[in-house]
Design an enzyme around this catalytic site. Structure first.
Site, PDB file in Angstrom:
ATOM      1  N   ASP A  79      21.574  14.990  62.132  1.00 20.59           N
ATOM      2  CA  ASP A  79      21.037  14.810  60.782  1.00 20.59           C
ATOM      3  C   ASP A  79      21.473  13.509  60.115  1.00 20.59           C
ATOM      4  O   ASP A  79      21.400  13.384  58.904  1.00 20.59           O
ATOM      5  CB  ASP A  79      21.463  15.995  59.903  1.00 20.59           C
ATOM      6  CG  ASP A  79      22.912  15.903  59.465  1.00 20.59           C
ATOM      7  OD1 ASP A  79      23.759  15.631  60.323  1.00 20.59           O
ATOM      8  OD2 ASP A  79      23.174  16.083  58.271  1.00 20.59           O
ATOM      9  N   GLU A  80      21.884  12.540  60.910  1.00 27.29           N
ATOM     10  CA  GLU A  80      22.474  11.351  60.317  1.00 27.29           C
ATOM     11  C   GLU A  80      22.189  10.146  61.205  1.00 27.29           C
ATOM     12  O   GLU A  80      22.364  10.233  62.423  1.00 27.29           O
ATOM     13  CB  GLU A  80      23.991  11.573  60.285  1.00 27.29           C
ATOM     14  CG  GLU A  80      24.730  10.966  59.164  1.00 27.29           C
ATOM     15  CD  GLU A  80      26.228  11.222  59.344  1.00 27.29           C
ATOM     16  OE1 GLU A  80      26.985  10.283  59.158  1.00 27.29           O
ATOM     17  OE2 GLU A  80      26.614  12.355  59.689  1.00 27.29           O
TER      18      GLU A  80
HETATM   19 MG    MG Z   1      24.341  15.625  56.543  1.00 27.09          MG
END
Ligand code: MG
Length: 398
Positions: free
Chosen positions: A113-114
């Site tokens: 998620d990054e």
């Molecule tokens: Mg995050």
């Protein structure tokens, strides 16, 4: 802003750090509306479970990732515990990263998620990072229904700090003199690489903030950082020349089809192969890859299976090029095995590399041009009028 770059650069860098907000927990809240607005803990159950992600409602009670679930539930007894669904998060993550790759192949994923995005070579995106960041947030929301926080800066360090400043759903653009003043008041732990032990030693030396770290005499920081002391004091000022390093997410992409009935007619086989080539090519283009190799999988009615491969020069993400290469391989095999009945054909695109950088706004048009060009090149100027469905393989066959 150039005074913050450690080396002279032809153009000031522009790096984005995009970080989904409470990713796993947000996915669960999105998928189950009864969880919306409630404290959600994704992770294993007590006594041995650990929190993998906590929704913002749960964080208000002091719950953090990596906390034992038992402790998290003691702090937030009303929390709903949800078992992690990693396959599902991975599939949502692919949608998020597809948004990034529509802008640039220079994407360095740090986790599901990054990611860092290097926009330096894309002036139309780098000149107004706020507009670009808003576009990314909107595109992620449209694709997944989830929010992300984005930080923009002249390097990875500043971008990552910026993305954290206004979470959730944040957007912070940090360049020029604002970097030093913003960083100065942050705790030393805002810099990746300064963990609890190092920060405790810094605090013992009277250094609590990045401003204090930057201004500390060398004699105070050298015992703590050794030969990295000068570098860490530079980081405290927002200096960082680490490159964004894309890691290839996929080594290859494939598609295959088991036929309803076993096939030996070359025309029918070509008809089955073409949509597989189109499917793989579309996925390559979506991920901004080109393939330098095409392989086919040929399975006979008795399940004997072989693969054949050839290189693709130049590397391509075009359906026509993939189909031609794959069909050539299948034709050769059929010639060598007259009368063989096939139950499955598969196609794999390998040796993937990043396609040339195209902005989100140009990509569609240029791609269409490239495909039209390729069709004209291969089949002559009249080919487009006859439609691209008539490949050379079929012509030779028919
Ligand atoms: Mg995050």
């Amino acid at each position: 802003m150039t005074e913050f770059l450690p080396h002279a650069a032809p153009r000031p860098r522009c790096v984005l750090h995009v970080d989904m907000d409470a990713f796993y927990a947000s996915v669960e809240q999105r998928d189950d509306p009864t969880l919306a607005g409630r404290p959600v803990l994704v992770g294993g159950r007590p006594p041995r479970g650990v929190v993998a992600a906590a929704s913002y409602e749960a964080r208000r009670f002091g719950v953090r990732s990596a906390m034992p679930m038992r402790e998290a539930l003691a702090r937030c007894p009303d929390a709903v515990v949800v078992r992690p669904r990693m396959d599902h998060y991975q599939s949502v993550s692919r949608d998020v990263f597809a948004v990034f790759r529509r802008l640039t192949p220079d994407v360095e994923g740090l986790s599901l998620d990054e990611a860092f995005l290097e926009l330096t070579a894309l002036p139309e995106l780098a000149d107004d990072p706020r507009v670009t960041a808003l576009g990314i947030k909107d595109a992620i929301r449209a694709a997944t229904g989830l929010t992300a926080s984005v930080g923009a800066g002249p390097n990875k360090l500043v971008a990552k700090i910026a993305s954290d400043l206004e979470k959730p759903d944040g957007l912070v653009v940090l360049f020029g003199a604002a970097i030093e003043t913003t960083l100065a008041r942050l705790p030393v732990r805002a810099i990746g690489g300064i963990g609890p032990k190092t920060s405790a030693r810094l605090e013992a030396a009277g250094i609590f903030t990045l401003g204090e770290l930057a201004a500390a005499p060398a004699g105070a920081v050298e015992p703590i950082f050794g030969r990295y002391a000068a570098r860490m004091q530079g980081r405290a000022l927002g200096l960082d020349d680490r490159p964004v390093e894309p890691r290839r997410e996929a080594v290859s992409l494939s598609a295959e089809e088991t036929f309803a009935t076993d096939l030996d007619d070359p025309k029918a086989l070509a008809r089955e192969l073409r949509p597989l080539a189109e499917k793989v090519a579309a996925r390559l283009r979506r991920k901004h890859y080109v393939a330098g190799m095409v392989a086919v999988k040929i399975r006979q009615a008795d399940f004997r299976t072989v693969t054949r491969q050839r290189s693709l020069t130049p590397a391509s993400a075009e359906s026509v090029a993939l189909f031609e290469a794959a069909w050539g391989l299948v034709q050769t095999w059929i010639t060598e095995h007259p009368g063989a009945k096939l139950r499955l054909l598969g196609i794999t695109a390998g040796r993937l590399t990043a396609a040339s950088q195209l902005s989100l706004f140009e990509a569609g048009e240029q791609r269409l041009d490239r495909v039209s060009d390729a069709i004209r090149e291969r089949f002559g100027a009249g080919a487009l009028m006859h439609g691209s469905d008539l490949g050379p393989g079929l012509e030779e066959d028919g």
